[in-house]
Design a protein around this motif. Structure first.
Motif, PDB file in Angstrom:
ATOM      1  N   GLY A  80      -9.607 -28.787 -30.974  1.00  0.00           N
ATOM      2  CA  GLY A  80      -8.923 -28.563 -29.715  1.00  0.00           C
ATOM      3  C   GLY A  80      -7.646 -29.384 -29.705  1.00  0.00           C
ATOM      4  N   THR A  81      -6.528 -28.757 -29.376  1.00  0.00           N
ATOM      5  CA  THR A  81      -5.235 -29.427 -29.455  1.00  0.00           C
ATOM      6  C   THR A  81      -4.634 -29.665 -28.077  1.00  0.00           C
ATOM      7  OG1 THR A  81      -3.947 -27.369 -29.545  1.00  0.00           O
ATOM      8  CG2 THR A  81      -4.786 -28.246 -31.641  1.00  0.00           C
ATOM      9  N   MET A  82      -3.618 -30.514 -28.045  1.00  0.00           N
ATOM     10  CA  MET A  82      -2.694 -30.601 -26.929  1.00  0.00           C
ATOM     11  C   MET A  82      -1.344 -30.146 -27.459  1.00  0.00           C
ATOM     12  SD  MET A  82      -3.285 -34.075 -24.692  1.00  0.00           S
ATOM     13  CE  MET A  82      -2.018 -33.644 -23.481  1.00  0.00           C
ATOM     14  N   HIS A  83      -0.644 -29.300 -26.704  1.00  0.00           N
ATOM     15  CA  HIS A  83       0.639 -28.774 -27.172  1.00  0.00           C
ATOM     16  C   HIS A  83       1.750 -29.770 -26.843  1.00  0.00           C
ATOM     17  CE1 HIS A  83      -1.781 -25.268 -27.670  1.00  0.00           C
ATOM     18  NE2 HIS A  83      -1.748 -24.898 -26.409  1.00  0.00           N
ATOM     19  N   VAL A  84       1.615 -30.991 -27.341  1.00  0.00           N
ATOM     20  CA  VAL A  84       2.574 -32.056 -27.032  1.00  0.00           C
ATOM     21  C   VAL A  84       2.983 -32.768 -28.313  1.00  0.00           C
ATOM     22  CG1 VAL A  84       1.661 -32.422 -24.707  1.00  0.00           C
ATOM     23  CG2 VAL A  84       0.733 -33.749 -26.614  1.00  0.00           C
ATOM     24  N   THR A  85       4.046 -33.568 -28.191  1.00  0.00           N
ATOM     25  CA  THR A  85       4.597 -34.291 -29.337  1.00  0.00           C
ATOM     26  C   THR A  85       4.162 -35.753 -29.376  1.00  0.00           C
ATOM     27  OG1 THR A  85       6.584 -34.840 -28.076  1.00  0.00           O
ATOM     28  CG2 THR A  85       6.639 -32.804 -29.348  1.00  0.00           C
ATOM     29  N   ASP A  86       3.296 -36.164 -28.478  1.00  0.00           N
ATOM     30  CA  ASP A  86       2.841 -37.543 -28.391  1.00  0.00           C
ATOM     31  C   ASP A  86       2.289 -37.995 -29.752  1.00  0.00           C
ATOM     32  OD1 ASP A  86       1.238 -39.900 -27.928  1.00  0.00           O
ATOM     33  OD2 ASP A  86       1.187 -39.393 -25.801  1.00  0.00           O
ATOM     34  N   PRO A  87       2.822 -39.074 -30.322  1.00  0.00           N
ATOM     35  CA  PRO A  87       2.351 -39.530 -31.646  1.00  0.00           C
ATOM     36  C   PRO A  87       0.853 -39.799 -31.687  1.00  0.00           C
ATOM     37  CG  PRO A  87       4.388 -40.655 -31.058  1.00  0.00           C
ATOM     38  CD  PRO A  87       3.948 -39.893 -29.836  1.00  0.00           C
ATOM     39  N   ARG A  88       0.270 -40.233 -30.586  1.00  0.00           N
ATOM     40  CA  ARG A  88      -1.177 -40.482 -30.563  1.00  0.00           C
ATOM     41  C   ARG A  88      -1.951 -39.189 -30.752  1.00  0.00           C
ATOM     42  NH1 ARG A  88      -1.871 -42.978 -24.850  1.00  0.00           N
ATOM     43  NH2 ARG A  88      -0.365 -41.299 -24.476  1.00  0.00           N
ATOM     44  N   VAL A  89      -1.445 -38.095 -30.200  1.00  0.00           N
ATOM     45  CA  VAL A  89      -2.089 -36.790 -30.341  1.00  0.00           C
ATOM     46  C   VAL A  89      -1.881 -36.245 -31.754  1.00  0.00           C
ATOM     47  CG1 VAL A  89      -2.068 -34.393 -29.532  1.00  0.00           C
ATOM     48  CG2 VAL A  89      -1.925 -36.272 -27.881  1.00  0.00           C
ATOM     49  N   LEU A  90      -0.681 -36.431 -32.294  1.00  0.00           N
ATOM     50  CA  LEU A  90      -0.372 -35.941 -33.638  1.00  0.00           C
ATOM     51  C   LEU A  90      -1.226 -36.612 -34.709  1.00  0.00           C
ATOM     52  CD1 LEU A  90       3.543 -35.761 -33.527  1.00  0.00           C
ATOM     53  CD2 LEU A  90       1.914 -33.916 -33.144  1.00  0.00           C
ATOM     54  N   ALA A  91      -1.773 -37.774 -34.400  1.00  0.00           N
ATOM     55  CA  ALA A  91      -2.552 -38.516 -35.392  1.00  0.00           C
ATOM     56  C   ALA A  91      -3.866 -37.829 -35.752  1.00  0.00           C
ATOM     57  CB  ALA A  91      -2.823 -39.933 -34.881  1.00  0.00           C
ATOM     58  N   LEU A  92      -4.389 -36.966 -34.894  1.00  0.00           N
ATOM     59  CA  LEU A  92      -5.633 -36.219 -35.109  1.00  0.00           C
ATOM     60  C   LEU A  92      -6.861 -37.143 -35.075  1.00  0.00           C
ATOM     61  CD1 LEU A  92      -4.769 -33.775 -38.051  1.00  0.00           C
ATOM     62  CD2 LEU A  92      -4.679 -33.307 -35.605  1.00  0.00           C
ATOM     63  N   PRO A  93      -8.022 -36.591 -34.723  1.00  0.00           N
ATOM     64  CA  PRO A  93      -9.275 -37.349 -34.831  1.00  0.00           C
ATOM     65  C   PRO A  93      -9.491 -37.765 -36.284  1.00  0.00           C
ATOM     66  CG  PRO A  93      -9.594 -35.325 -33.568  1.00  0.00           C
ATOM     67  CD  PRO A  93      -8.229 -35.240 -34.169  1.00  0.00           C
ATOM     68  N   SER A  94     -10.162 -38.867 -36.485  1.00  0.00           N
ATOM     69  CA  SER A  94     -10.295 -39.426 -37.832  1.00  0.00           C
ATOM     70  C   SER A  94     -10.980 -38.479 -38.808  1.00  0.00           C
ATOM     71  CB  SER A  94     -11.073 -40.751 -37.770  1.00  0.00           C
ATOM     72  OG  SER A  94     -12.373 -40.548 -37.224  1.00  0.00           O
ATOM     73  N   GLU A  95     -11.844 -37.585 -38.311  1.00  0.00           N
ATOM     74  CA  GLU A  95     -12.570 -36.675 -39.186  1.00  0.00           C
ATOM     75  C   GLU A  95     -11.753 -35.450 -39.575  1.00  0.00           C
ATOM     76  OE1 GLU A  95     -13.380 -37.543 -36.173  1.00  0.00           O
ATOM     77  OE2 GLU A  95     -15.194 -38.774 -36.223  1.00  0.00           O
ATOM     78  N   ALA A  96     -10.646 -35.187 -38.872  1.00  0.00           N
ATOM     79  CA  ALA A  96      -9.926 -33.926 -39.043  1.00  0.00           C
ATOM     80  C   ALA A  96      -9.074 -33.837 -40.310  1.00  0.00           C
ATOM     81  CB  ALA A  96      -9.075 -33.639 -37.813  1.00  0.00           C
ATOM     82  N   PRO A  97      -8.339 -34.880 -40.699  1.00  0.00           N
ATOM     83  CA  PRO A  97      -7.471 -34.720 -41.882  1.00  0.00           C
ATOM     84  C   PRO A  97      -8.201 -34.270 -43.134  1.00  0.00           C
ATOM     85  CG  PRO A  97      -6.864 -36.691 -40.665  1.00  0.00           C
ATOM     86  CD  PRO A  97      -8.139 -36.185 -40.052  1.00  0.00           C
ATOM     87  N   GLY A  98      -9.374 -34.813 -43.395  1.00  0.00           N
ATOM     88  CA  GLY A  98     -10.129 -34.406 -44.580  1.00  0.00           C
ATOM     89  C   GLY A  98     -10.540 -32.943 -44.521  1.00  0.00           C
ATOM     90  N   ALA A  99     -10.952 -32.494 -43.330  1.00  0.00           N
ATOM     91  CA  ALA A  99     -11.337 -31.096 -43.163  1.00  0.00           C
ATOM     92  C   ALA A  99     -10.133 -30.186 -43.348  1.00  0.00           C
ATOM     93  CB  ALA A  99     -11.950 -30.889 -41.779  1.00  0.00           C
ATOM     94  N   PHE A 100      -8.987 -30.623 -42.865  1.00  0.00           N
ATOM     95  CA  PHE A 100      -7.770 -29.833 -43.025  1.00  0.00           C
ATOM     96  C   PHE A 100      -7.398 -29.708 -44.498  1.00  0.00           C
ATOM     97  CE2 PHE A 100      -3.174 -29.359 -43.365  1.00  0.00           C
ATOM     98  CZ  PHE A 100      -2.927 -28.308 -42.497  1.00  0.00           C
ATOM     99  N   GLU A 101      -7.467 -30.802 -45.225  1.00  0.00           N
ATOM    100  CA  GLU A 101      -7.111 -30.776 -46.640  1.00  0.00           C
ATOM    101  C   GLU A 101      -8.013 -29.829 -47.420  1.00  0.00           C
ATOM    102  OE1 GLU A 101      -4.573 -32.191 -48.188  1.00  0.00           O
ATOM    103  OE2 GLU A 101      -3.838 -32.973 -46.277  1.00  0.00           O
ATOM    104  N   ALA A 102      -9.295 -29.772 -47.038  1.00  0.00           N
ATOM    105  CA  ALA A 102     -10.245 -28.939 -47.776  1.00  0.00           C
ATOM    106  C   ALA A 102     -10.150 -27.464 -47.415  1.00  0.00           C
ATOM    107  CB  ALA A 102     -11.678 -29.434 -47.524  1.00  0.00           C
ATOM    108  N   ALA A 103      -9.532 -27.141 -46.292  1.00  0.00           N
ATOM    109  CA  ALA A 103      -9.485 -25.764 -45.820  1.00  0.00           C
ATOM    110  C   ALA A 103      -8.494 -24.934 -46.629  1.00  0.00           C
ATOM    111  CB  ALA A 103      -9.095 -25.730 -44.343  1.00  0.00           C
ATOM    112  N   SER A 104      -8.854 -23.679 -46.863  1.00  0.00           N
ATOM    113  CA  SER A 104      -7.942 -22.750 -47.543  1.00  0.00           C
ATOM    114  C   SER A 104      -7.147 -21.915 -46.546  1.00  0.00           C
ATOM    115  CB  SER A 104      -8.734 -21.823 -48.470  1.00  0.00           C
ATOM    116  OG  SER A 104      -9.729 -21.106 -47.738  1.00  0.00           O
ATOM    117  N   THR A 105      -7.666 -21.774 -45.340  1.00  0.00           N
ATOM    118  CA  THR A 105      -7.015 -20.984 -44.295  1.00  0.00           C
ATOM    119  C   THR A 105      -6.892 -21.822 -43.030  1.00  0.00           C
ATOM    120  OG1 THR A 105      -7.941 -18.915 -45.145  1.00  0.00           O
ATOM    121  CG2 THR A 105      -7.164 -18.907 -42.860  1.00  0.00           C
TER     122      THR A 105
END
Length: 365
Positions: A108-133
């Motif tokens: 779930g996202t916020m459509h904002v540029t706030d750096p705290r929001v852009l940082a993503l939940p700690s679990e998300a970057p790894g899932a993003f890297e592994a995703a093909s789509t």
């Protein structure tokens, strides 16, 4: 952020009828904030050299719930209980599973540029890297020129026809209030007079810091995710077109738009407090508290002036469309899906709709 999908419709229908028109409009804008954010950025970038419409400055606002917890603990406890009753009202990151396929993920996202929001939940970057789509609300946001061209091809969605202006639809007192409210935000009425009320509200309902950052070219979270996906060679897919989003808002009655715009202006600096609180709730993953928080912001009563239409067009139909279009992509597995966090909770939110399609969704943060 946008755009938090509406909680249980029966649980909160009476609540929304008691919220002032202005705070209701903030909710409406957040549901179509992806298109609105792009339009706002494009508009101010185009006008920046000619008009001093965007002011630099840090984001302000105070958390209204923090203050309420100190001033009225009993009322705050009641709001917490109300929020706890919202299905899937905790968590902005979910794991999507089905036997025989690789897991996918829902952010779930916020459509904002706030750096705290852009940082993503700690679990998300790894899932993003592994995703093909990667799935976003609209893949058109990756190309601003193409998006702008698409929007400009449909001026009927954003501008009054036949050289009419918003002044043609306002009572004198309302025009004075609109002109004063826009002036306080550095926006001359003449600059936006031909725009439809919901477009003008897109400007006044966003904190000045957000408008400034977007006009300066900063990517809001959904756009950054789309850009990263393309940059890493992932397949990018969209669930809606920007025209579909704009059409959903434009389909609502003009009277609703006008009244809500005036009420939004009347909120004044309270808008900054609302956004500050919503950001805090988002970062805490407490999406179910959004409606109770809105209730705490304004206690005056207001008639239900067309909320049924708003609910059907902006929330229910869009959630169903997103779920339907996401299903065949998710069946292939290995997807990272990012949509406004307002679309996740509730009996008619995406978490429940995807479960009804046979997927297992569990909180991942």
């Amino acid at each position: 952020m946008t755009a938090f999908a509406r909680p249980d419709r029966n649980l909160h229908r009476n609540l929304l009828a008691r919220i002032t028109d202005g705070t209701l409009w903030l909710i409406a804008l957040l549901h179509v904030a992806l298109a609105a954010c792009l339009v706002v950025a494009l508009f101010f970038v185009a006008e920046a050299d000619a008009q001093d419409t965007v002011q630099d400055g840090e984001c302000g606002g105070s958390n209204v719930l923090t203050a309420l917890a100190k001033s009225d603990p009993a009322k705050f406890a009641a709001l917490e209980a109300e929020a706890a009753a919202v299905p899937n009202g905790k968590g902005i990151f979910w794991k999507i599973e089905k036997d025989g396929i690789a897991p996918s993920w829902l952010l779930g996202t916020m459509h904002v540029t706030d750096p705290r929001v852009l940082a993503l939940p700690s679990e998300a970057p790894g899932a993003f890297e592994a995703a093909s789509t990667v799935i976003v609300e609209s893949d058109e946001i990756i190309d601003e020129k193409k998006s702008a061209a698409a929007i400009l091809m449909r001026p009927d969605l954003t501008m009054f026809p036949d050289n009419k202006t918003i002044a043609d639809f306002l009572k004198p007192a309302d025009r004075e209030q609109l002109e004063a409210g826009l002036k306080a935000r550095g926006i001359p009425l003449t600059l936006v007079a031909r725009m439809k009320p919901w477009m003008i509200a897109s400007f006044v309902a966003l904190p000045a810091c957000e408008i400034s950052r977007k006009a300066a070219g900063a990517s809001f979270l959904d756009k950054k995710i789309a850009e990263d996906a393309v940059g890493q060679g992932k397949t990018l897919k969209g669930l809606e077109t920007l025209i579909e989003q704009l059409s959903a808002m434009d389909s609502l009655p003009t009277e609703l738009h006008l009244r809500a715009l005036i009420e939004t202006l009347a909120l004044g600096k309270t808008i900054d407090d609302v956004f500050a609180t919503m950001t805090d709730l988002y970062l805490a993953g407490d999406t179910g508290m959004i409606m109770p928080m809105m209730k705490a912001v304004d206690t005056t009563s207001s008639e239900d002036f067309g909320y049924a239409d708003f609910e059907q067009r902006i929330i229910v139909e869009r959630n169903r469309t997103m779920a339907t279009r996401a299903e065949p992509i998710l069946k292939d597995g290995g997807a990272f899906m990012a949509v406004g966090a307002l679309h996740l909770p509730g009996k008619e939110g995406l978490v429940e709709l995807l479960r009804a399609q046979g997927f297992t969704l569990t909180r991942a943060n």
